[in-house]
Every structure is written in C-alpha cells, then in structure tokens.
Design a protein around this motif. Structure first.
Motif, PDB file in Angstrom:
ATOM      1  N   GLY B   9      52.475 -51.436   8.255  1.00  0.00           N
ATOM      2  CA  GLY B   9      51.818 -51.662   9.547  1.00  0.00           C
ATOM      3  C   GLY B   9      51.927 -50.441  10.441  1.00  0.00           C
ATOM      4  O   GLY B   9      52.089 -49.329   9.957  1.00  0.00           O
ATOM      5  N   PRO B  10      51.818 -50.615  11.777  1.00  0.00           N
ATOM      6  CA  PRO B  10      51.807 -51.922  12.427  1.00  0.00           C
ATOM      7  C   PRO B  10      50.474 -52.652  12.303  1.00  0.00           C
ATOM      8  O   PRO B  10      49.433 -52.044  12.218  1.00  0.00           O
ATOM      9  N   LEU B  11      50.575 -53.973  12.272  1.00  0.00           N
ATOM     10  CA  LEU B  11      49.421 -54.842  12.319  1.00  0.00           C
ATOM     11  C   LEU B  11      49.291 -55.303  13.767  1.00  0.00           C
ATOM     12  O   LEU B  11      50.190 -55.942  14.293  1.00  0.00           O
ATOM     13  N   SER B  12      48.186 -54.952  14.391  1.00  0.00           N
ATOM     14  CA  SER B  12      47.976 -55.290  15.798  1.00  0.00           C
ATOM     15  C   SER B  12      46.943 -56.395  15.914  1.00  0.00           C
ATOM     16  O   SER B  12      45.837 -56.277  15.379  1.00  0.00           O
ATOM     17  N   VAL B  13      47.298 -57.467  16.606  1.00  0.00           N
ATOM     18  CA  VAL B  13      46.373 -58.574  16.840  1.00  0.00           C
ATOM     19  C   VAL B  13      46.450 -58.975  18.308  1.00  0.00           C
ATOM     20  O   VAL B  13      47.501 -58.838  18.944  1.00  0.00           O
ATOM     21  N   PRO B  14      45.359 -59.492  18.865  1.00  0.00           N
ATOM     22  CA  PRO B  14      45.404 -59.978  20.249  1.00  0.00           C
ATOM     23  C   PRO B  14      46.047 -61.359  20.302  1.00  0.00           C
ATOM     24  O   PRO B  14      46.042 -62.116  19.314  1.00  0.00           O
ATOM     25  N   GLU B  15      46.602 -61.679  21.431  1.00  0.00           N
ATOM     26  CA  GLU B  15      47.189 -62.999  21.642  1.00  0.00           C
ATOM     27  C   GLU B  15      46.163 -64.088  21.328  1.00  0.00           C
ATOM     28  O   GLU B  15      44.993 -63.992  21.714  1.00  0.00           O
ATOM     29  N   GLY B  16      46.630 -65.110  20.595  1.00  0.00           N
ATOM     30  CA  GLY B  16      45.760 -66.216  20.234  1.00  0.00           C
ATOM     31  C   GLY B  16      45.066 -66.059  18.895  1.00  0.00           C
ATOM     32  O   GLY B  16      44.521 -67.034  18.365  1.00  0.00           O
ATOM     33  N   ALA B  17      45.105 -64.873  18.328  1.00  0.00           N
ATOM     34  CA  ALA B  17      44.439 -64.620  17.046  1.00  0.00           C
ATOM     35  C   ALA B  17      45.347 -65.056  15.888  1.00  0.00           C
ATOM     36  O   ALA B  17      46.517 -65.411  16.078  1.00  0.00           O
ATOM     37  N   LEU B  74      51.681 -64.739   4.615  1.00  0.00           N
ATOM     38  CA  LEU B  74      52.111 -65.527   5.760  1.00  0.00           C
ATOM     39  C   LEU B  74      51.027 -65.432   6.818  1.00  0.00           C
ATOM     40  O   LEU B  74      50.636 -64.324   7.205  1.00  0.00           O
ATOM     41  N   LEU B  75      50.541 -66.588   7.250  1.00  0.00           N
ATOM     42  CA  LEU B  75      49.575 -66.639   8.334  1.00  0.00           C
ATOM     43  C   LEU B  75      50.262 -67.175   9.574  1.00  0.00           C
ATOM     44  O   LEU B  75      51.009 -68.164   9.501  1.00  0.00           O
ATOM     45  N   ILE B  76      50.026 -66.506  10.698  1.00  0.00           N
ATOM     46  CA  ILE B  76      50.553 -66.970  11.971  1.00  0.00           C
ATOM     47  C   ILE B  76      49.357 -67.294  12.855  1.00  0.00           C
ATOM     48  O   ILE B  76      48.585 -66.394  13.234  1.00  0.00           O
ATOM     49  N   ARG B  77      49.197 -68.562  13.158  1.00  0.00           N
ATOM     50  CA  ARG B  77      48.081 -68.983  14.010  1.00  0.00           C
ATOM     51  C   ARG B  77      48.486 -68.891  15.467  1.00  0.00           C
ATOM     52  O   ARG B  77      49.665 -68.989  15.815  1.00  0.00           O
ATOM     53  N   ASP B  78      47.461 -68.720  16.331  1.00  0.00           N
ATOM     54  CA  ASP B  78      47.714 -68.663  17.772  1.00  0.00           C
ATOM     55  C   ASP B  78      48.870 -67.696  18.075  1.00  0.00           C
ATOM     56  O   ASP B  78      49.863 -68.057  18.711  1.00  0.00           O
ATOM     57  N   SER B  79      48.741 -66.479  17.596  1.00  0.00           N
ATOM     58  CA  SER B  79      49.801 -65.484  17.743  1.00  0.00           C
ATOM     59  C   SER B  79      50.178 -65.289  19.213  1.00  0.00           C
ATOM     60  O   SER B  79      49.307 -65.247  20.094  1.00  0.00           O
ATOM     61  N   GLN B  80      51.478 -65.141  19.444  1.00  0.00           N
ATOM     62  CA  GLN B  80      52.019 -64.954  20.783  1.00  0.00           C
ATOM     63  C   GLN B  80      52.738 -63.597  20.849  1.00  0.00           C
ATOM     64  O   GLN B  80      53.259 -63.112  19.823  1.00  0.00           O
ATOM     65  N   LEU B  98      68.365 -61.455  -3.432  1.00  0.00           N
ATOM     66  CA  LEU B  98      67.010 -61.365  -2.905  1.00  0.00           C
ATOM     67  C   LEU B  98      66.593 -59.902  -2.916  1.00  0.00           C
ATOM     68  O   LEU B  98      67.385 -59.026  -2.580  1.00  0.00           O
ATOM     69  N   VAL B  99      65.351 -59.656  -3.302  1.00  0.00           N
ATOM     70  CA  VAL B  99      64.772 -58.327  -3.184  1.00  0.00           C
ATOM     71  C   VAL B  99      63.765 -58.380  -2.045  1.00  0.00           C
ATOM     72  O   VAL B  99      62.874 -59.228  -2.032  1.00  0.00           O
ATOM     73  N   PHE B 100      63.917 -57.474  -1.100  1.00  0.00           N
ATOM     74  CA  PHE B 100      63.090 -57.449   0.097  1.00  0.00           C
ATOM     75  C   PHE B 100      62.058 -56.338   0.029  1.00  0.00           C
ATOM     76  O   PHE B 100      62.298 -55.272  -0.553  1.00  0.00           O
ATOM     77  N   GLY B 101      60.916 -56.588   0.665  1.00  0.00           N
ATOM     78  CA  GLY B 101      59.998 -55.505   0.958  1.00  0.00           C
ATOM     79  C   GLY B 101      60.504 -54.734   2.169  1.00  0.00           C
ATOM     80  O   GLY B 101      61.520 -55.089   2.777  1.00  0.00           O
ATOM     81  N   THR B 102      59.783 -53.675   2.499  1.00  0.00           N
ATOM     82  CA  THR B 102      60.199 -52.856   3.639  1.00  0.00           C
ATOM     83  C   THR B 102      59.798 -53.482   4.974  1.00  0.00           C
ATOM     84  O   THR B 102      60.255 -53.019   6.023  1.00  0.00           O
ATOM     85  N   GLY B 103      58.982 -54.548   4.913  1.00  0.00           N
ATOM     86  CA  GLY B 103      58.611 -55.243   6.140  1.00  0.00           C
ATOM     87  C   GLY B 103      57.298 -54.759   6.725  1.00  0.00           C
ATOM     88  O   GLY B 103      56.917 -53.593   6.556  1.00  0.00           O
ATOM     89  N   THR B 104      56.610 -55.661   7.385  1.00  0.00           N
ATOM     90  CA  THR B 104      55.389 -55.339   8.125  1.00  0.00           C
ATOM     91  C   THR B 104      55.649 -55.560   9.602  1.00  0.00           C
ATOM     92  O   THR B 104      56.080 -56.643  10.018  1.00  0.00           O
ATOM     93  N   ARG B 105      55.396 -54.529  10.395  1.00  0.00           N
ATOM     94  CA  ARG B 105      55.582 -54.644  11.838  1.00  0.00           C
ATOM     95  C   ARG B 105      54.338 -55.271  12.455  1.00  0.00           C
ATOM     96  O   ARG B 105      53.219 -54.787  12.243  1.00  0.00           O
ATOM     97  N   LEU B 106      54.513 -56.356  13.170  1.00  0.00           N
ATOM     98  CA  LEU B 106      53.421 -57.067  13.841  1.00  0.00           C
ATOM     99  C   LEU B 106      53.519 -56.847  15.345  1.00  0.00           C
ATOM    100  O   LEU B 106      54.594 -57.025  15.934  1.00  0.00           O
ATOM    101  N   LEU B 107      52.398 -56.455  15.938  1.00  0.00           N
ATOM    102  CA  LEU B 107      52.315 -56.295  17.391  1.00  0.00           C
ATOM    103  C   LEU B 107      51.247 -57.237  17.918  1.00  0.00           C
ATOM    104  O   LEU B 107      50.091 -57.159  17.497  1.00  0.00           O
ATOM    105  N   VAL B 108      51.633 -58.146  18.812  1.00  0.00           N
ATOM    106  CA  VAL B 108      50.701 -59.081  19.418  1.00  0.00           C
ATOM    107  C   VAL B 108      50.539 -58.678  20.878  1.00  0.00           C
ATOM    108  O   VAL B 108      51.489 -58.708  21.654  1.00  0.00           O
ATOM    109  N   SER B 109      49.328 -58.309  21.220  1.00  0.00           N
ATOM    110  CA  SER B 109      49.078 -57.827  22.587  1.00  0.00           C
ATOM    111  C   SER B 109      48.560 -58.960  23.473  1.00  0.00           C
ATOM    112  O   SER B 109      47.735 -59.762  23.047  1.00  0.00           O
ATOM    113  N   PRO B 110      49.066 -59.013  24.724  1.00  0.00           N
ATOM    114  CA  PRO B 110      48.641 -60.084  25.657  1.00  0.00           C
ATOM    115  C   PRO B 110      47.168 -59.929  26.026  1.00  0.00           C
ATOM    116  O   PRO B 110      46.604 -58.839  25.983  1.00  0.00           O
TER     117      PRO B 110
END
Lengths: 117, 110
Positions: B9-17, B74-80, B98-110
């Motif tokens: 990422g980062p994966l950027s989504v608007p609030e509510g998406a 993983l889906l996150i509805r109505d992102s906050q 457990l083997v982990f991925g490096t992670g995805t950074r999520l940014l939810v903008s107001p």
C-alpha cells in the motif's frame, strides 16, 4: 485486551549484552509463541513452547532461546545482542488440544520494544 | 519457503467506502487463515479467522477464502477513519507457527 501481558514495555541495550523478555499467557492457554517484528515488516516466528518444551522453531540462531514455566508463562532470552536485534518482540498465546497436533488462534500481547545501540 | 504476499500500500479510500485487502499464500496444505489489524506502535489485534472456502462475515468485516487460487481477502464495509491501520494476513502452516505477510497500510480519509 487479550489478557496476554509482556514485560518490560521498552528496553535499551548495547551490542553484546544479554536480554530477557517475559510473557504471561491468557488464562487457560497452554501454548506461547514468540515473534520478532522489525520496522515495516510482518512478525517473524522465533519459536513456540508447549508443555514447557520447544515445539517448533523459526530461522533464528541459537543465541535466541526460551523457557516455559508450569504456569505457562514464558521467557525469551537473547545473548550477544546485535544491532539487527532491534525490533518489537511479540508474545502470542493459544490453546493446543491435548494431542498437541494443532494450535489455532493466537492472541498477541502488547510487545516489548528492544533497541540495541 | 512458505510465503504470504500482500501489497504494502498504502490503500487510500474515502470514509464510507469499501476497502478491499488481498493476500496470496504459497502452500496449498494450509488450513487456517487470519487477519490482524495493527495500529502504529501497537501489537497485532485479531479481526477474523477463516478456515473454509467462501465468505465469513463479522459486522463490517468479511473475509473471503479461495483455496484453489491460494487467495484470502478482507473487505471492510463503511470504512471509518479509525480503520486506518496496517492489516496483516497470516497463514497457519502447521501448529508450530503463523507466517505473516508484510501488511497492507490502509488510509481512510474523512
């Protein structure tokens, strides 16, 4: 809150020193796993303890060692600290069936931030 | 080498998406899959576990597993804005670890 506790919260050491980190598992859990998380990376498996014995080990050198006690709490010891050992050390507890064939969901403690100078 | 791959990422989504986070893994015999959320400076917090092909829903979160394609999402509805964090995908490769991925950074903008 997961009920898993770790101490200390933060620690600063110098190269070549030794460190001991502690973990108390969630009530009713009998398995403790330790992970190292470097900045910007996912946690890396160090080893797991079940019934006071090492139950699997990741790709870490022997200077990383551990213990599990009869109350299922655990220690992680690191000897001859190197700069690259600076990381967040995570303890996770889980419940293994009596057969020991599987552990499932792991719950993490707050971690110990180790800085090696 | 057993691996778990995530887009950093980062994966950027608007609030509510809807935010959609993806993960692929290398070992077909894996049986257990987990999503953890990690806020900056904190430890991973379990969000979802999934074991069978298909969807599993928990509140605003839906985990999807396709073992044939070795794919977990993983889906996150109505992102906050409070959902802004790093999301770690983890695969249980046997009861040892457990083997982990490096992670995805999520940014939810107001």
């Amino acid at each position: 809150e997961t009920g898993v506790t770790q101490s200390p919260t933060h620690l600063i050491k110098t190269r070549g020193q030794q460190v001991t980190l502690r973990c108390s598992s969630q009530s009713g859990h009998n398995t403790v796993s330790w992970y190292q998380q470097a900045l910007g990376q996912g946690p890396q498996f160090i080893f797991q303890y079940y019934r006071e014995e090492e139950n699997g080990r990741g790709n870490f050198p022997p200077r990383f060692s551990g213990l599990q006690f009869p109350n299922y709490s655990s220690e992680l010891n690191v000897n001859a600290l190197e700069l690259d050992d600076s990381a967040l050390y995570l303890c996770a507890s889980s419940l293994a069936p009596r057969s020991g064939r599987s552990t499932d969901t792991q719950y993490f403690g707050p971690g110990t931030r180790l800085t090696v100078l | 080498q057993k691996e778990v791959e995530q887009n950093s990422g980062p994966l950027s989504v608007p609030e509510g998406a809807i935010a959609s986070l993806n993960c692929t893994y290398s070992d077909r015999v894996s049986q257990s899959f987990f999503w953890y959320r990690q806020y900056s400076g904190k430890s991973p917090e379990l969000i979802m576990s999934i074991y069978s092909n298909g969807d599993k829903e928990d509140g605003r979160f839906t985990a999807q597993l396709n073992k044939a394609s070795q794919y977990v999402s993983l889906l996150i509805r109505d992102s906050q804005p409070s959902d802004s964090a790093t999301y770690l995908c983890a695969v249980n490769y046997g009861f040892q670890k457990l083997v982990f991925g490096t992670g995805t950074r999520l940014l939810v903008s107001p």
